[in-house]
Design a protein around this motif. Structure first.
Motif, PDB file in Angstrom:
ATOM      1  N   ALA A 375     119.123  23.334  75.819  1.00 51.11           N
ATOM      2  CA  ALA A 375     117.843  22.651  75.627  1.00 51.11           C
ATOM      3  C   ALA A 375     116.753  23.676  75.354  1.00 51.11           C
ATOM      4  CB  ALA A 375     117.489  21.822  76.857  1.00 51.11           C
ATOM      5  N   PHE A 376     115.884  23.370  74.381  1.00 51.31           N
ATOM      6  CA  PHE A 376     114.781  24.250  73.996  1.00 51.31           C
ATOM      7  C   PHE A 376     113.480  23.471  74.054  1.00 51.31           C
ATOM      8  CE2 PHE A 376     118.517  25.668  71.696  1.00 51.31           C
ATOM      9  CZ  PHE A 376     118.488  27.052  71.831  1.00 51.31           C
ATOM     10  N   ARG A 377     112.421  24.166  74.334  1.00 54.84           N
ATOM     11  CA  ARG A 377     111.073  23.599  74.209  1.00 54.84           C
ATOM     12  C   ARG A 377     110.213  24.626  73.476  1.00 54.84           C
ATOM     13  NH1 ARG A 377     107.988  19.615  76.495  1.00 54.84           N
ATOM     14  NH2 ARG A 377     109.672  19.072  77.921  1.00 54.84           N
ATOM     15  N   THR A 378     109.826  24.293  72.261  1.00 51.97           N
ATOM     16  CA  THR A 378     108.979  25.198  71.487  1.00 51.97           C
ATOM     17  C   THR A 378     107.555  25.141  72.035  1.00 51.97           C
ATOM     18  OG1 THR A 378     110.341  24.811  69.536  1.00 51.97           O
ATOM     19  CG2 THR A 378     108.174  25.758  69.180  1.00 51.97           C
ATOM     20  N   PRO A 379     106.929  26.265  72.272  1.00 55.67           N
ATOM     21  CA  PRO A 379     105.589  26.249  72.874  1.00 55.67           C
ATOM     22  C   PRO A 379     104.541  25.699  71.923  1.00 55.67           C
ATOM     23  CG  PRO A 379     106.149  28.460  72.151  1.00 55.67           C
ATOM     24  CD  PRO A 379     107.389  27.629  71.965  1.00 55.67           C
ATOM     25  N   SER A 380     103.400  25.292  72.505  1.00 56.86           N
ATOM     26  CA  SER A 380     102.252  24.910  71.685  1.00 56.86           C
ATOM     27  C   SER A 380     101.752  26.138  70.935  1.00 56.86           C
ATOM     28  CB  SER A 380     101.131  24.339  72.552  1.00 56.86           C
ATOM     29  OG  SER A 380     101.561  23.151  73.191  1.00 56.86           O
ATOM     30  N   ILE A 381     101.460  25.967  69.648  1.00 54.61           N
ATOM     31  CA  ILE A 381     101.059  27.077  68.799  1.00 54.61           C
ATOM     32  C   ILE A 381      99.816  26.672  68.018  1.00 54.61           C
ATOM     33  CG2 ILE A 381     101.737  28.597  66.905  1.00 54.61           C
ATOM     34  CD1 ILE A 381     104.639  28.155  67.706  1.00 54.61           C
ATOM     35  N   ASP A 382      98.802  27.500  68.093  1.00 58.16           N
ATOM     36  CA  ASP A 382      97.595  27.282  67.302  1.00 58.16           C
ATOM     37  C   ASP A 382      97.889  27.678  65.868  1.00 58.16           C
ATOM     38  OD1 ASP A 382      95.116  27.247  66.107  1.00 58.16           O
ATOM     39  OD2 ASP A 382      94.078  28.135  67.813  1.00 58.16           O
ATOM     40  N   GLY A 383      97.898  26.697  64.970  1.00 56.46           N
ATOM     41  CA  GLY A 383      98.217  26.972  63.585  1.00 56.46           C
ATOM     42  C   GLY A 383      97.073  27.563  62.783  1.00 56.46           C
TER      43      GLY A 383
END
Length: 592
Positions: A375-383
């Motif tokens: 299981a993976f959770r991609t972090p929040s990223i400021d685009g």
């Protein structure tokens, strides 16, 4: 997503406004004037007083990156007596980029004869950005007992540094020479810029085991780690330049201005954010050049003082020459329908969040059983922010009662703005039958592109003759295309072989991919303000600022084969400055 000649496209608003400046200049002279420009230049005018306005144009920024580096403690499932530290260095790099710039200004002028001195402050939205990338490959011996075996690795680091400024501001003095309604001036003072620098580093290491000290080598595993972090600062520097400003009628002026901004050098530091990569410090040097067209409303003139001054001078001159003078203030009504076009700049902020991915390596291995193993959770990223030329048309209707004007307006604009993010990470797992260890590397890509905007708004303003100041707000719509993609590379190892599981035996590599793209219409709100000037009874020009909010946009869920991904969102909000030209159908029909 972006046009290849984007750095030249931002000149379109400048060229359009210059054409309108020439049109308005000739419109100020009467039909009897053989030389309309000369007639305007000899018109008495006083620049003293407060003014407020908006601007639109282009900025060319020079980013110089110095000394980016990455220190990485590389993670491995191999049972080593220590964790190695490897330092990577990137070369210096210079990047020059163009952007649309737009915002507002406020100031005060004081005139003494032909000389004018003043102060001005402005605030502009932009998305100046520069990037620097490097790649470094290192061969490293992680463990060597001198006799029995050796563990070594090949590490490939790809680093990207992105610097972005979302706004610029200045506080300046102005000193100029006025000839009637034409002012030539120089300006200089303090400049400020918001700077955010991202560090995005991906380290991928192939581990090898040698039982004969390098004569032969067996592959052990590949592991990938990512660090994404950022640092913010406000640059304080200087700005200097000059321009030419022309006043039309009694209360409106247009100016063309150039300035150079120097912000010097700043050092940025980054955090590990829980990753095994710790980026080093980065030194950034920034300077820029900008050209803007500026639309000002001369407030003292608009509310009476200026009209009396100019009218008195003209009438006194006319009496000396026994010339009949028509009243300078004529009745004008903003009531009726209108239709027009606009062009300008828009700046959109993107913030990606909430991406969850699970991988079933049993399905990857063509087996239908088993629960998800990884299981993976991609972090929040400021685009970051992206800018675009925006242009389209508008139509509306308004009613005037005394000085008050109320109306409704709808518009549609085309644009091309977007952002994308990438994140790579590794997860270790064990197959449910306990026969295999797994190392799964996930690469995720998320993107959002905004193609058009529309709005339906109310307008409420105050009119003084041919000048209208107004506020506006209502519903907004945006055409948005979002997308996600994921690639999972899973390596299977047999822990039962080798040296008691210390160096597992590689079995096979499994690869799965999935992706989804969605087109949708997002609903939000918009609010702002503007100024409009009717330079005759048929045509008007103006500038308008608006802020748009669309909230969280769902990127979409996808379940394909071994990969299940869901829950990704992107938050959208934008600011826009547009130059508008309208045909006043109400006054046109009343004249017929």
């Amino acid at each position: 997503m972006k046009s290849p000649n984007r750095t030249t496209l931002f000149t379109a608003p400048v060229l359009g406004l210059c054409a309108s400046l020439i049109l308005a200049l000739t419109a100020n002279a009467g039909p009897q004037d053989k030389n309309p420009v000369a007639a305007v230049l000899t018109r008495p005018f006083d620049w003293t007083g407060f003014y407020i306005g908006a601007n639109i144009g282009g900025v060319l920024s020079d980013y110089e990156f110095n000394g980016p580096g990455t220190d990485g403690e590389l993670v491995t499932d191999v049972d080593l007596p220590f964790t190695p530290t490897i330092t990577f260095f990137g070369p210096s790099h210079e990047d020059r980029r163009g952007s649309v710039i737009g915002g507002g200004q406020i100031g005060y002028n004081q005139q003494f004869g032909h000389f004018v001195i003043g102060v001005e402050g402005d605030f502009d939205r932009t998305s100046e950005r520069g990037t620097a990338s490097f790649r470094d490959i290192r061969n490293t011996t992680f463990f060597d007992n001198g006799e029995d075996f050796q563990v070594f690795g090949v590490t490939d680091v790809f680093g990207t540094y992105k610097a972005e400024s979302n706004w610029n501001a200045s506080a300046r003095l102005r000193f100029g020479y006025a000839q009637g309604p034409v002012l030539i001036y120089g300006t200089g003072g303090a400049a400020f810029a918001d700077i955010r620098v991202w560090s995005n580093n991906i380290a991928s290491t192939d581990f090898f085991f040698s039982s004969d000290n390098g004569a032969t080598a067996d592959f052990i595993s590949t592991q990938t780690v990512t660090n994404i972090s950022h640092d913010d600062d406000t640059f304080v520097g200087w700005t200097a330049g000059g321009g030419v400003e022309v006043a039309f009628g009694e209360a409106v002026s247009l100016a063309l201005e150039y300035r150079h901004n120097g912000f010097g050098n700043q050092t940025f530091g980054f955090s590990s954010n829980g990753s095994s990569i710790t980026p080093g410090s980065l030194h950034l040097d920034l300077d820029s050049d900008q050209v803007t067209v500026r639309f000002n409303v001369l407030l003292c003139h608009m509310f009476g003082r200026g009209d009396g001054f100019s009218t008195g001078l003209v009438q006194s001159s006319a009496k000396d020459k026994n010339i009949a003078v028509a009243p300078m203030v004529e009745e004008f009504s903003w009531s009726g329908p209108y239709i027009g076009a606009h062009v300008g700049g828009v700046w959109t902020d993107y913030d990606f969040s909430g991406y969850r991915t699970t991988v079933d390596t049993n399905i990857q291995d063509d087996d239908t059983g088993g629960d998800p193993l990884v299981a993976f959770r991609t972090p929040s990223i400021d685009g970051g922010s992206d800018d675009s030329i925006i242009g389209g048309g508008q139509l509306g209707y308004q009613w005037q009662w005394g000085h008050f004007v109320a109306g409704v307006e709808a518009d549609f604009s085309g644009m091309s703005s977007g952002s994308a993010t990438r994140f790579d990470t590794t997860s270790l797992g064990t197959a449910e039958d306990a026969e295999d260890d797994t190392i799964s590397v996930l690469r995720t890509m998320r993107s959002a592109d905004e193609k058009w905007q529309a709005s339906a708004r109310a307008r409420l303003g105050w009119a003084q003759g041919h000048i209208l100041l107004y506020a506006t707000g209502g519903a907004a719509w945006a055409g948005v295309t979002t997308g996600t993609s994921a690639k999972i590379t899973t390596q299977l190892f047999d822990p039962a072989n080798g040296d008691g599981g210390i160096f597992p035996t590689f079995d096979e590599t499994l690869v799965s991919k999935q992706g989804v793209r969605n087109d949708g219409v997002e609903v939000g709100w918009t609010a702002g303000a503007g100024a409009e000037w009717a330079f005759n009874n048929v045509f008007s020009v103006g500038m308008e600022y608006r802020h748009n909010e669309f909230g969280d946009v769902g990127i979409g869920n996808n379940h394909k084969g071994a990969i299940s991904a869901e829950g990704s969102h992107v938050s959208l909000d934008s600011d826009q400055v547009t130059f508008k030209v309208n045909v006043l159908l109400g006054t046109l029909f009343r004249r017929q």
